[in-house]
Each structure stands twice: as C-alpha cells, then as structure tokens.
Design an enzyme around this catalytic site. Structure first.
Site, PDB file in Angstrom:
ATOM      1  N   MET A 164       3.549   3.488 -16.632  1.00 16.95           N
ATOM      2  CA  MET A 164       4.836   2.791 -16.607  1.00 16.95           C
ATOM      3  C   MET A 164       4.735   1.613 -17.572  1.00 16.95           C
ATOM      4  SD  MET A 164       6.885   1.332 -13.276  1.00 16.95           S
ATOM      5  CE  MET A 164       5.495   0.390 -12.671  1.00 16.95           C
ATOM      6  N   TYR A 441       1.463  -7.662  -9.297  1.00 14.84           N
ATOM      7  CA  TYR A 441       2.077  -6.599 -10.120  1.00 14.84           C
ATOM      8  C   TYR A 441       3.123  -5.806  -9.350  1.00 14.84           C
ATOM      9  CZ  TYR A 441      -1.898  -3.500  -8.545  1.00 14.84           C
ATOM     10  OH  TYR A 441      -2.842  -2.794  -7.861  1.00 14.84           O
ATOM     11  N   GLU A 442       3.869  -4.994 -10.124  1.00 21.78           N
ATOM     12  CA  GLU A 442       5.048  -4.264  -9.615  1.00 21.78           C
ATOM     13  C   GLU A 442       6.121  -5.214  -9.095  1.00 21.78           C
ATOM     14  OE1 GLU A 442       5.145  -1.411 -10.547  1.00 21.78           O
ATOM     15  OE2 GLU A 442       3.032  -1.008 -10.878  1.00 21.78           O
ATOM     16  N   GLY A 443       6.225  -6.374  -9.723  1.00 21.04           N
ATOM     17  CA  GLY A 443       7.176  -7.395  -9.289  1.00 21.04           C
ATOM     18  C   GLY A 443       6.501  -8.333  -8.326  1.00 21.04           C
TER      19      GLY A 443
END
Length: 590
Positions: A164, A441-443
C-alpha cells in the site's frame, strides 16, 4: 527466550459459545458449504502449530538481524524465506480470500483469530502477508475482471505480495498533498512517477513479484484529496498469460532503521515512469484505497492484541517461577527460600490487567469480524447495511484501543520481569518496541479518534452510535447479570458525553480534537464491558462443564468491572474540561 502458544480454548469459547458462529454460518449461503465448527477448530489448531514451530522461533533472530538493503535489493533475515515458503504452501495468505480467484473464502470472524496468532508469534513476519491480504481485497473490490483474473490467483497463493503506497515525505495524514503523477499512455496503461516512503514490504526476497497499490494524480485531476486516483503497479510486468515479463521501473531506494519490527522491510519506493493500471474510477482513488486501509486498520489493531498476549503468557510463566519475598499474608511456599512473585498484589494487578484487556479485545475483534461477515454475506438488506455501518463506526476503536491497551499490556509484562524485562534475551523489550509502531501506522491513533468522533459520530448526528448503544441496552434488558446496572450506567455516560460533544462541536470546531482521544477510550471501555458481560453470561451458564476455565473467565471479568471500567470516570471528567485548557498558552510559550 520468549515463548508463545495460541490460546485455542479462548478462541473456541468465543466462536462457538459466545458468538455461536456455526449457527451464523449456516444461515449465510455463501459460507454454508465452506465452513463449520470442526473445520474452524482444525484451522485454528493448525495455525497455532505453524506459528509455534515455524514462525515464533524466528522472532528474536529476525529482530537482531533485521532486513538488509544493498543496491536496491532487500534480504529478509535468515529463515524467513524458507518459513514463508512453508507458510504459503498451507494456503494461509488466501484464507479469507475470494474462492473465485483461489482464496479459501473463510469468514472474517475466524480470520481475525488467525491474524492474532501470527502477530503474537512474529509481528514482522505477519506484516508481509497482512498487506497482501488487504491489497487483494482492494483489487477484488475495484479492479476490472481482467486485472482480477491476472493478479489475484498468484497473490492469494502467496507467490506474489501486495503493498500500500500512500505516504510521501511531505504528505502523511494529509494525502491531498501527494505529488506522485500518473500519465495515460496506451492500452489503458499509465506511467507512474514519484516517491513513496514507509512502504511495508515494498521490496523483499520472499515472493516472485510485488504488486504495489499506488496513489497518484492524473494530469487534469482536481486539487486536494478529490483528485487522487489508485493504480496497480507490479514490480515485474505481467504478460497476458500470467507469466512475468520485464522488470518495471520501480525500485527500492533504501529501508528505514526502526525502533521495532526490524525484520519487516520499511521501504522508500521510487517510481520512474513505471507502468501501472487504474484501479477503480479516476479521481476516486482515496475511497478505493480505504477498502484496503480499513482492513489493515483492524489487522493492525489485532497486532496490539497479539503482542500483548505473548507478553502476558511469558510474564505469567515468569511470575509463577521467580522467587522473591513473601506474600503479605505469610509464606505461601514455606519449603522454598521465597514465594513466587505471583503472590504479590501488584504483580497480580498487572497480570490481571493484561488478561482482562487481552480477552476483552479478542472478543471485540471477533464481534467486529462477525459484523464484517454479515455486511458481506447477509442476504437480508437491512441486516447487511446495519452491519456495514456498525463495522465502519467500530473500526477506528479497534485500531486505536487495541493498540493503546496493547502497549499498556506489553509494558506491564516487561515490568513483571523487573530488570530482566529490560534485557533482550527474555523478549519483553522487543514486544514493547514492536507493538509501539501499531499506534502510529495505518493512521495514528489520534487520527483514528478524530475519525470516530468527527466523521462517524458527529458526522451522522450520532445515528450509528445510537444503534450500538441500543444493542448493548437490549442485551442488558434480557440479561440477569449482576453487572447490568453498571453497564447501563456506562452506556448512559457514553450517550451523555456524545450528546454534549455534538452540541459543543456545532459552535466550536476545536472541541472535537480536544476530546477525541479520551472519547475513543471511553467508547472502548464501554465496548469491552459489553463483551465481558456476554462472556460472563455464558460462563455462568456453563460453569459445571469446566469449572477451572469458566471460573477464571468470571474472575477476570469481575476484575475488569471493578478495577478497569472505572477509568471512564476520569475520561468523562477530562472530556468535560473542554478545549479551553489546550489554548491557554501562546504558540511562543511552548
């Protein structure tokens, strides 16, 4: 050295007794022929064996060796390549994948338990396949039939991996600032140019090919986040027959040297006119990417539970074995020079905190997995839409609360070991380092809190919050649990605070950001209370079948209600203080 054993009894308890998964699967036609209780048990048992014998033994050595970069090539630590080959032979990457393209089609409420096992055994190893699973989901949801036929089978087989690619050096959370460009060429292809950072598994030696999902801008794209498109960019170009062609112009410029998850390659990826394919509609790439991101946010939340479970198991074993001092009530092991530290109240406090948070989180992840299954497979439109909306509401809670409490639990586990918890050989310090990234991570968890309060609760005027609270209160109404009054009070607290914030936000936009983190934690504790009430209700009914297991479940639940749930009192007080204290300093006074 750290040891891990999958908590299979707890997994089975949740699947079969608390959530009655077999009954659900029987009424969902897409799952009826694929899965039953015995099959689920067999999958979990095999996952536990693979994790304990193959993946967990590489955790410490992988951390010490780390991923290595040289002239654009990344080498994973010794043993990873061989372990990954064995892992994909078992079909684990495609466990929940679409059967039409080679996946096994297993339900999400089973997949979340397998994910926990992997993260608990070795977070770095787990990340390589976790990103692939999410990429497959996005391709399946937004790709053309030709792209799906070409890319999904080898990805579900684990021969190809997925990534991603969002973040750029100047654009993290604010993706509207990205500069990566996409120029149309011929045959529905695009030329992708730009650089991305923090790309997990962007380069590695485990798979034949790597499929990058890349956010980029078309030449005529609107400014900001509304002008972002999503592209599929393979490392090796793929011929029409599925064979690998020439190397695409995408390279790894370097890897990051990190605090933890050192065996996971975190890459700088450079796209120099690389050939790519549009995934979904032009200028709607962010929505398409969120298909993957929401999957990954739940997955990364589960990383918090997995690391905390391993920390708990090792701290528990150490507390039973380590002799120090005597119990406050007198010697409990008079034939030994001292008592095991498990007799000391503070050690018990730490272990029970870990156990209560882990088991509450495990139940909640299974609950959200059930919602995702209903949202995907239910043939009743009303039920399907409700489940999808409720899962969307709860996803930021999963990501942030699982990882915030996961770090808390790992620190408790380290503390139980005392000085030995600070020493590498015992494994606790690695768990603290590894789990820390999951809050980022991932927001980041602060962004998750803003998403929950600002977009999900304030955004729909509290409609889905009311649905969740209504479900909890309905359960309480039909339960004779001794904790019904306390749960009702906590739901009312959540409703009261939510109504206050809805009102405040209409007049002062800073109120959302000022309250969001504490609000998410308040929501998390109420959700865990609901889970614990459901678990304790089953335990009370089945006590005679296994006194040791069910009495432990009841005692842990009682600890949660008496020692952890009261944290909501301070959270409410902090929220009520409002945004004003945050703006008492001038910018120059910080």
């Amino acid at each position: 050295m750290s040891q891990y054993s999958a908590p299979l009894s707890d997994f089975r308890f949740l699947l079969h007794e608390v959530f009655q998964a077999s009954d659900l699967w029987q009424r969902l036609p897409a799952l009826t022929e694929l899965i039953d209780g015995d099959t689920a048990d067999a999958i979990l048992e095999e996952a536990g064996k693979v994790a304990a014998s193959l993946i967990a033994p590489l955790n410490r050595s992988g951390d010490e060796e780390g991923a290595q970069w040289a002239q654009g090539t990344v080498t994973t630590p010794r043993g990873f390549k061989q372990a990954y080959a064995t892992y994909i032979d078992g079909g684990w990457v495609g466990l929940a994948g679409n059967p039409a393209f080679g996946g096994m089609g297993m339900p999400k409420m089973l997949a979340v338990q397998v994910e926990e096992i992997l993260y608990a055994a070795n977070s770095s190893f787990a990340l390589y396949s976790a990103l692939s699973s999410g990429a497959c989901l996005a391709i399946d949801a937004h790709g053309s039939e030709a792209l799906k036929q070409l890319f999904l089978p080898p990805m579900y087989a684990g021969r190809w991996a997925g990534t991603m690619c969002l973040t750029e050096a100047h654009a993290g959370t604010d993706l509207g600032l990205i500069r990566t460009r996409a120029e149309p060429t011929v045959d529905d292809r695009y030329r992708i140019s730009g650089s991305k950072i923090f790309i997990t598994g962007g380069e590695q030696d485990l798979t034949e090919n790597i499929v990058h999902l890349v956010l980029a801008r078309l030449p005529d794209a609107p400014k900001g986040s509304r002008g972002i498109s999503l592209f599929l960019v393979p490392k090796w170009q793929v011929e029409a027959d599925g064979s690998l062609g020439q190397r695409n112009t995408v390279t790894c410029g370097s890897i990051e040297h990190k605090m933890g998850i050192k065996a996971s390659a975190t890459c700088v990826m450079n796209f120099d006119g690389a050939t790519g394919f549009l995934l979904g509609e032009a200028n709607k790439g962010l929505a398409a990417m969120f298909t993957m991101m929401n999957y990954e946010r739940l997955s990364i939340g589960i990383q918090g539970i997995g690391c905390a479970e391993t920390s708990y198991q090792n701290a528990r074993a150490y507390a039973r074995d380590r002799l120090q001092g005597r119990a406050p009530t007198g010697a409990q092991a008079p034939m030994q020079v001292a008592d095991p530290i498990l007799v000391h109240p503070d050690v018990r406090r730490m272990l029970l905190t870990m156990k209560a948070l882990n088991e509450g989180g495990r139940a909640f992840s299974c609950y959200v997995g059930q919602l995702l299954d209903l949202g995907k497979y239910s043939i009743q439109p009303g039920e399907q839409q409700r489940a999808q909306a409720l899962a969307a509401l709860l996803t930021p809670v999963c990501k942030a609360f699982f990882t915030d409490t996961g770090l808390e639990s790992c620190i408790h586990g380290q503390q139980v070991f005392g000085g030995h918890g600070y020493i590498r050989e015992w494994g606790q310090e690695q768990l603290v380092r590894d789990v820390r990234i999951a809050q980022i991570y991932e927001g980041t968890n602060g962004v998750q809190a803003l998403d929950l309060l600002g977009r999900k609760v304030v955004g729909d005027g509290g409609a889905m919050l009311a649905t969740f609270c209504g479900e909890v209160l309905e359960f309480v109404q039909h339960s004779d649990s001794t904790y019904c009054v306390q749960i009702t009070q906590e739901v009312r607290r959540l409703q009261r605070v939510s109504a206050l914030l809805l009102d405040r936000a209409s007049n002062d936009p800073t109120q959302i950001g000022a309250a969001s983190v504490e609000y998410l934690h308040l929501f998390g504790y109420v959700a865990y209370a609901y889970m614990w009430a459901r678990m304790m209700s089953v335990a009370e009914q089945r006590m005679a079948e296994d006194v040791d297991f069910y009495s432990a479940k009841l005692a842990t639940g009682q600890f949660f209600f008496s020692r952890l749930l009261p944290r909501t009192l301070s959270l409410e007080a902090t929220i009520l203080a409002g945004a004003e204290p945050l703006y008492g300093l001038l910018d120059t006074q910080f």
